[in-house]
Design an enzyme around this catalytic site. Structure first.
Site, PDB file in Angstrom:
ATOM      1  N   SER A 137       1.538  -5.332  -2.234  1.00 40.06           N
ATOM      2  CA  SER A 137       2.504  -4.613  -1.395  1.00 40.06           C
ATOM      3  C   SER A 137       3.927  -4.889  -1.844  1.00 40.06           C
ATOM      4  O   SER A 137       4.183  -5.780  -2.638  1.00 40.06           O
ATOM      5  CB  SER A 137       2.317  -5.013   0.059  1.00 40.06           C
ATOM      6  OG  SER A 137       2.986  -6.240   0.281  1.00 40.06           O
ATOM      7  N   LYS A 138       4.815  -4.086  -1.272  1.00 41.58           N
ATOM      8  CA  LYS A 138       6.240  -4.179  -1.539  1.00 41.58           C
ATOM      9  C   LYS A 138       6.771  -5.602  -1.388  1.00 41.58           C
ATOM     10  O   LYS A 138       7.615  -6.047  -2.132  1.00 41.58           O
ATOM     11  CB  LYS A 138       6.934  -3.320  -0.466  1.00 41.58           C
ATOM     12  CG  LYS A 138       7.771  -2.222  -0.985  1.00 41.58           C
ATOM     13  CD  LYS A 138       8.082  -1.202   0.084  1.00 41.58           C
ATOM     14  CE  LYS A 138       9.191  -1.614   1.030  1.00 41.58           C
ATOM     15  NZ  LYS A 138       9.922  -0.463   1.575  1.00 41.58           N
ATOM     16  N   ARG A 139       6.268  -6.285  -0.373  1.00 41.15           N
ATOM     17  CA  ARG A 139       6.817  -7.597  -0.053  1.00 41.15           C
ATOM     18  C   ARG A 139       6.175  -8.718  -0.860  1.00 41.15           C
ATOM     19  O   ARG A 139       6.712  -9.816  -0.913  1.00 41.15           O
ATOM     20  CB  ARG A 139       6.641  -7.912   1.434  1.00 41.15           C
ATOM     21  CG  ARG A 139       7.214  -6.836   2.289  1.00 41.15           C
ATOM     22  CD  ARG A 139       7.865  -7.352   3.553  1.00 41.15           C
ATOM     23  NE  ARG A 139       8.730  -6.318   4.071  1.00 41.15           N
ATOM     24  CZ  ARG A 139      10.046  -6.352   4.045  1.00 41.15           C
ATOM     25  NH1 ARG A 139      10.670  -7.398   3.550  1.00 41.15           N
ATOM     26  NH2 ARG A 139      10.766  -5.352   4.510  1.00 41.15           N
ATOM     27  N   PHE A 164       8.928  -4.173  -8.371  1.00 50.07           N
ATOM     28  CA  PHE A 164       9.686  -2.949  -8.628  1.00 50.07           C
ATOM     29  C   PHE A 164      10.189  -2.954 -10.067  1.00 50.07           C
ATOM     30  O   PHE A 164      10.511  -4.019 -10.595  1.00 50.07           O
ATOM     31  CB  PHE A 164      10.870  -2.842  -7.665  1.00 50.07           C
ATOM     32  CG  PHE A 164      10.441  -2.747  -6.240  1.00 50.07           C
ATOM     33  CD1 PHE A 164       9.718  -1.649  -5.806  1.00 50.07           C
ATOM     34  CD2 PHE A 164      10.713  -3.754  -5.342  1.00 50.07           C
ATOM     35  CE1 PHE A 164       9.280  -1.552  -4.498  1.00 50.07           C
ATOM     36  CE2 PHE A 164      10.282  -3.673  -4.027  1.00 50.07           C
ATOM     37  CZ  PHE A 164       9.568  -2.566  -3.607  1.00 50.07           C
TER      38      PHE A 164
END
Ligand code: GLU
Length: 518
Positions: A266-268, A278
């Site tokens: 996930s993003k986190r 990213f």
């Protein structure tokens, strides 16, 4: 269909930065299109105004350009099917939604969000946790199928807000042919009447996506596994529009999993686990929070491309390092697996290390340049020849770009402090005297280079009985301020005689006066 007509699209929603899963989707589309000599399209799916994030589209374009691939048709470049931003195509979707309403495959629904939520809550209370708007519930809800015609027509005339929903058939089989997963069979009994058109006059993802794939003549939809549950709905839309014969082929890519294999990356996860998720850093415009990026962490784009190429695709050989050209010529969807691939941060670093080693001296010097500027290193200290010898000494130990500077700073800056732990450990009662004597001998050297230094050290240790380490370890501390750095002879020879002597003198003075600790 001729292969040259292959047309694929990458269709992100500008709701934030692009996660590496998204970059991988873009990459696989790109490789697939290039392999077949086809066309790669960027379509911005921005019809959800609530989730629109300023700057996200530019981020997506720039970060993919950094990765080394671009598009043949896009909002920036234009193309035969422009505009490529869905928010600029709203008139088009209106025509198509009307077509579905007219053919009886879609209907108006007037239920408010609040009333639907209330119903959901009530259903929950009576033990039904999966209340949905479907062929069973729609009869009791506020829509143009359940209400008398004059009532709903009146609502419309009065401007009561409405959405348009798809009318999912009661009990039909829908087959999704997936190039990676084979046939996926779904019964419409499990599907809900998704909203296709919202009260704000814009379509939802499903309608806009299918209409645009049709209009843009997309031949292959290559996207993440999270869209597989939407695929039956999309197949139904193709059927209702009468486009089933020219429906694109689907390929749903496997998930990228957390390093421990427990769920989707996930993003986190990145910043929590200490690696970026990213491509480039992103500052959330709302919260101001900064998420780290591969570029800023010192990864090379070619390494990122390789890391992603291997997360889902498998070349079927032992080859691990690929140029973009090699990836293009070898990539195929047949070699993309069904199962999620674990992201391995150590392997990611390994890839970067490999690509760092492939760089030429000149390229690495360019990569070091920002640090030289930041530390205002005088160009006279950093001549091209000097930089080349420094790079040759530190390159092998550099996995990430900043390692170049972290392993080399002392070639440009004299140490200001000296590691006291190292000092306590290695400095013996005779050390200051040995170093002073040795420095005197160095001063007399006509030629100061690695070989002559080596000879001098041999001579000195043999004649005095001082051990190699007793001389080398203190010298390193004086040159670098710690026990780090490349081989001592290389280090000294690169610094040069003058600098060697200067550092020896300054260091001895600071250390013996107790002024140089840290
Ligand atoms: N807009 C969707 C996304 O954000 C596109 C999914 C698709 O490729 O169909 O990922």
């Amino acid at each position: 269909m001729k292969e040259a007509q292959c047309r694929v699209r990458f269709a992100p929603s500008p709701t934030g930065p692009l996660h590496i899963g998204g970059v991988r989707t873009a990459l696989y589309n790109y490789l697939f299109a290039r392999r077949l000599g086809g066309t790669m399209i960027l379509r911005i799916e921005d019809t959800d105004q609530n989730r629109f994030v300023p700057g996200a589209e530019a981020y997506i374009v720039n970060s993919l350009a950094w990765c080394g691939f671009g598009f043949d048709e896009s909002p920036e470049k234009g193309g035969p099917h422009a505009p490529y931003r869905q928010s600029e195509r709203s008139a088009i979707y209106k025509t198509y939604i009307q077509q579905l309403i007219d053919s009886g495959h879609a209907y108006y629904a007037f239920d408010t969000e609040a009333s639907l939520n209330e119903m959901r809550e009530k259903a929950k209370e009576s033990g039904n946790h999966s209340f949905q708007y479907d062929h069973q519930t729609r009869k009791g809800l506020q829509n143009s199928l359940s209400l008398p015609e004059e009532v709903w027509k009146n609502y419309m005339a009065e401007g009561v807000p409405y959405v348009v929903r798809i009318k999912i058939p009661e009990n039909e089989q829908v087959t999704v042919h997936d190039l990676i997963r084979g046939e996926v069979l779904v019964s419409t009994a499990n599907l809900d009447d998704k909203v296709l058109f919202k009260s704000d006059g814009l379509p939802t993802y499903h309608l806009a996506n299918v209409v645009d794939d049709y209009l843009m003549k997309i031949t292959h939809v290559i996207r993440g596994e999270e869209w597989l549950p939407s695929a039956p709905l999309h197949v139904l839309l193709y059927r209702f529009f009468g486009w089933e014969d020219i429906m694109p082929k689907f390929a749903h890519l496997p998930l990228i999993l957390k390093p421990d294999g427990n769920g989707k990356l996930s993003k986190r996860d990145g910043d929590r686990l200490g690696f970026p998720v990213f491509p480039t850093a992103w500052k959330d415009p709302a919260s101001g929070e900064i998420y780290s990026g591969y570029r800023e962490s010192g990864y090379l784009p070619e390494a990122v491309v390789n890391i992603l190429a291997h997360l889902g695709w498998n070349p079927g050989t032992e080859q691990e390092l690929f140029s973009m050209e090699e990836l293009i010529s070898q990539f195929s969807l047949e070699r993309v697996g069904k199962h999620g691939s674990k992201f391995d941060p150590e392997k990611a670093k390994w890839f970067n290390h490999q690509y760092m080693q492939k760089k030429s001296e000149e390229e690495l010097i360019l990569l070091l340049q920002p640090w030289l500027e930041k530390h205002q290193i005088d160009p006279s200290v950093a001549s091209p020849a000097y930089l080349a010898s420094v790079i040759a000494l530190v390159k092998e130990r550099a996995s990430l770009v900043p390692d170049l500077w972290n392993n080399a700073w002392f070639f440009f800056i004299r140490p200001e402090t000296y590691d006291q732990q190292v000092y306590q450990k290695i400095w013996q009662p005779g050390t200051t005297g040995w170093i002073t004597d040795f420095a005197l001998a160095v001063e007399k050297m006509a030629d100061f280079n690695k070989d002559s230094l080596h000879d001098l050290v041999q001579e000195y240790t043999t004649s005095t009985g001082v051990k190699m380490g007793q001389l080398m370890n203190p010298l390193r501390l004086l040159m670098v301020g710690s026990n780090q750095g490349p081989g001592m002879m290389d280090l000294a020879a690169t610094l040069g005689k003058e600098e060697f002597l200067a550092r020896t003198e300054i260091g001895l003075q600071k250390l013996t006066s107790g002024a140089g600790g840290n």
